[in-house]
Write a protein that holds these residues in place. Structure first.
Motif, PDB file in Angstrom:
ATOM      1  N   PRO A 164       8.953 -21.823 127.163  1.00  0.00           N
ATOM      2  CA  PRO A 164      10.172 -21.088 126.821  1.00  0.00           C
ATOM      3  C   PRO A 164      10.847 -20.518 128.071  1.00  0.00           C
ATOM      4  O   PRO A 164      10.203 -20.276 129.088  1.00  0.00           O
ATOM      5  CB  PRO A 164       9.684 -19.964 125.908  1.00  0.00           C
ATOM      6  CG  PRO A 164       8.249 -19.787 126.247  1.00  0.00           C
ATOM      7  CD  PRO A 164       7.749 -21.128 126.716  1.00  0.00           C
ATOM      8  N   THR A 165      12.139 -20.288 127.954  1.00  0.00           N
ATOM      9  CA  THR A 165      12.883 -19.674 129.045  1.00  0.00           C
ATOM     10  C   THR A 165      12.499 -18.202 129.135  1.00  0.00           C
ATOM     11  O   THR A 165      11.762 -17.690 128.295  1.00  0.00           O
ATOM     12  CB  THR A 165      14.401 -19.793 128.796  1.00  0.00           C
ATOM     13  OG1 THR A 165      14.722 -19.041 127.621  1.00  0.00           O
ATOM     14  CG2 THR A 165      14.822 -21.239 128.637  1.00  0.00           C
ATOM     15  N   ALA A 166      13.025 -17.520 130.137  1.00  0.00           N
ATOM     16  CA  ALA A 166      12.693 -16.112 130.334  1.00  0.00           C
ATOM     17  C   ALA A 166      13.018 -15.265 129.106  1.00  0.00           C
ATOM     18  O   ALA A 166      12.327 -14.300 128.808  1.00  0.00           O
ATOM     19  CB  ALA A 166      13.435 -15.561 131.553  1.00  0.00           C
ATOM     20  N   ARG A 167      14.058 -15.642 128.387  1.00  0.00           N
ATOM     21  CA  ARG A 167      14.445 -14.884 127.191  1.00  0.00           C
ATOM     22  C   ARG A 167      13.897 -15.513 125.916  1.00  0.00           C
ATOM     23  O   ARG A 167      14.301 -15.169 124.821  1.00  0.00           O
ATOM     24  CB  ARG A 167      15.954 -14.759 127.115  1.00  0.00           C
ATOM     25  CG  ARG A 167      16.487 -13.913 128.243  1.00  0.00           C
ATOM     26  CD  ARG A 167      17.920 -13.569 128.031  1.00  0.00           C
ATOM     27  NE  ARG A 167      18.378 -12.733 129.132  1.00  0.00           N
ATOM     28  CZ  ARG A 167      19.463 -12.032 129.108  1.00  0.00           C
ATOM     29  NH1 ARG A 167      20.233 -12.061 128.045  1.00  0.00           N
ATOM     30  NH2 ARG A 167      19.814 -11.302 130.135  1.00  0.00           N
ATOM     31  N   GLY A 168      12.986 -16.452 126.065  1.00  0.00           N
ATOM     32  CA  GLY A 168      12.327 -17.037 124.907  1.00  0.00           C
ATOM     33  C   GLY A 168      13.012 -18.249 124.303  1.00  0.00           C
ATOM     34  O   GLY A 168      12.571 -18.758 123.281  1.00  0.00           O
ATOM     35  N   GLY A 169      14.087 -18.700 124.930  1.00  0.00           N
ATOM     36  CA  GLY A 169      14.796 -19.868 124.413  1.00  0.00           C
ATOM     37  C   GLY A 169      13.978 -21.137 124.583  1.00  0.00           C
ATOM     38  O   GLY A 169      13.146 -21.238 125.488  1.00  0.00           O
ATOM     39  N   PRO A 170      14.220 -22.131 123.724  1.00  0.00           N
ATOM     40  CA  PRO A 170      13.418 -23.350 123.783  1.00  0.00           C
ATOM     41  C   PRO A 170      13.925 -24.371 124.799  1.00  0.00           C
ATOM     42  O   PRO A 170      13.199 -25.285 125.150  1.00  0.00           O
ATOM     43  CB  PRO A 170      13.555 -23.915 122.368  1.00  0.00           C
ATOM     44  CG  PRO A 170      14.902 -23.451 121.925  1.00  0.00           C
ATOM     45  CD  PRO A 170      15.087 -22.099 122.564  1.00  0.00           C
ATOM     46  N   LYS A 171      15.156 -24.216 125.268  1.00  0.00           N
ATOM     47  CA  LYS A 171      15.748 -25.248 126.117  1.00  0.00           C
ATOM     48  C   LYS A 171      16.191 -24.670 127.457  1.00  0.00           C
ATOM     49  O   LYS A 171      16.934 -23.711 127.524  1.00  0.00           O
ATOM     50  CB  LYS A 171      16.949 -25.870 125.397  1.00  0.00           C
ATOM     51  CG  LYS A 171      17.500 -27.066 126.108  1.00  0.00           C
ATOM     52  CD  LYS A 171      18.566 -27.752 125.276  1.00  0.00           C
ATOM     53  CE  LYS A 171      19.070 -28.966 126.024  1.00  0.00           C
ATOM     54  NZ  LYS A 171      20.149 -29.628 125.305  1.00  0.00           N
ATOM     55  N   TRP A 172      15.716 -25.306 128.515  1.00  0.00           N
ATOM     56  CA  TRP A 172      16.065 -24.892 129.872  1.00  0.00           C
ATOM     57  C   TRP A 172      17.388 -25.522 130.281  1.00  0.00           C
ATOM     58  O   TRP A 172      17.710 -26.630 129.873  1.00  0.00           O
ATOM     59  CB  TRP A 172      14.980 -25.331 130.847  1.00  0.00           C
ATOM     60  CG  TRP A 172      13.768 -24.471 130.793  1.00  0.00           C
ATOM     61  CD1 TRP A 172      12.756 -24.528 129.881  1.00  0.00           C
ATOM     62  CD2 TRP A 172      13.449 -23.413 131.688  1.00  0.00           C
ATOM     63  NE1 TRP A 172      11.824 -23.569 130.159  1.00  0.00           N
ATOM     64  CE2 TRP A 172      12.221 -22.866 131.274  1.00  0.00           C
ATOM     65  CE3 TRP A 172      14.078 -22.873 132.803  1.00  0.00           C
ATOM     66  CZ2 TRP A 172      11.617 -21.809 131.920  1.00  0.00           C
ATOM     67  CZ3 TRP A 172      13.473 -21.818 133.454  1.00  0.00           C
ATOM     68  CH2 TRP A 172      12.255 -21.296 133.011  1.00  0.00           C
ATOM     69  N   THR A 173      18.121 -24.827 131.143  1.00  0.00           N
ATOM     70  CA  THR A 173      19.351 -25.365 131.712  1.00  0.00           C
ATOM     71  C   THR A 173      19.152 -25.507 133.217  1.00  0.00           C
ATOM     72  O   THR A 173      18.290 -24.828 133.805  1.00  0.00           O
ATOM     73  CB  THR A 173      20.554 -24.434 131.462  1.00  0.00           C
ATOM     74  OG1 THR A 173      20.341 -23.197 132.177  1.00  0.00           O
ATOM     75  CG2 THR A 173      20.740 -24.158 129.972  1.00  0.00           C
ATOM     76  N   PRO A 174      19.958 -26.352 133.864  1.00  0.00           N
ATOM     77  CA  PRO A 174      19.859 -26.474 135.319  1.00  0.00           C
ATOM     78  C   PRO A 174      20.083 -25.143 136.041  1.00  0.00           C
ATOM     79  O   PRO A 174      19.433 -24.872 137.050  1.00  0.00           O
ATOM     80  CB  PRO A 174      20.954 -27.485 135.657  1.00  0.00           C
ATOM     81  CG  PRO A 174      21.071 -28.332 134.427  1.00  0.00           C
ATOM     82  CD  PRO A 174      20.852 -27.370 133.288  1.00  0.00           C
TER      83      PRO A 174
END
Length: 186
Positions: A164-174
């Protein structure tokens, strides 16, 4: 899905964008299962939403009304919808009356945070951020060793690994990956 999976929704029944409920619907449709909810009015206070459940292909039962049928659900949906409108109206009227009495709404509630407390908070957030970057470093190094060097490729790699991203999201962005890389090279 196990026969008795649980999905806990924390979003208000006022909103129709409810991720846990969407997962529950998907699982019920996939397995032909029945959705069991604690209270009908907690599922939604929007009549259109409740009446549309049949079209969504989800059979459900409410523990507070186990014998409810389509007619009962329709009537209760209309009652819940009206209750939502009344609650909204009462809340707006109460806030307007409070404001008319001179009470300041919103903003600072009188809590003053000292410079020392702010610094402690900043240091704690920085330490957590550094620990997160340190945890990500080996994964990013592994991806880079495998020839993945673009920000988009690294973002896909992290997403595919289910990190997960730092905020818990499932998808990373560049952009998120670039921020982590900037912290790694500092």
């Amino acid at each position: 899905m196990a026969p008795r999976d649980e999905f806990k929704e924390i979003e208000s029944g006022k909103h129709s964008d409810r991720p846990a409920l969407a997962k529950a619907f998907r699982a019920c449709r996939l397995h032909g299962a029945k959705l069991v909810i604690a209270k009908l009015d907690r599922l939604s206070r929007d009549a259109h939403f409740l009446l549309g459940l049949e079209k969504a292909g989800v059979d459900f039962a409410a523990a507070d009304m186990p014998t409810a049928n389509r007619l009962t659900v329709g009537i209760m949906a209309m009652v819940a919808d009206e209750e939502r409108r009344v609650i909204s109206k009462r809340t707006k009227e109460a806030l307007a009356a409070t404001k008319a009495r001179g009470v300041k709404l919103g903003g600072n509630r009188g809590v003053i945070i000292s410079a020392e407390a702010r610094e402690i908070s900043r240091e704690a957030r920085l330490a957590a951020s550094e620990a997160r970057v340190a945890d990500l470093a080996p994964v990013i190094a592994e991806l880079q060793a495998a020839g993945v060097t673009s920000l988009g490729g690294l973002a896909r790699g992290l997403t595919e690994r289910g990190i997960p991203t730092a905020r818990g999201g499932p998808k990373w962005t560049p952009v998120q990956v670039s921020r982590v890389l900037a912290r790694l090279h500092v």
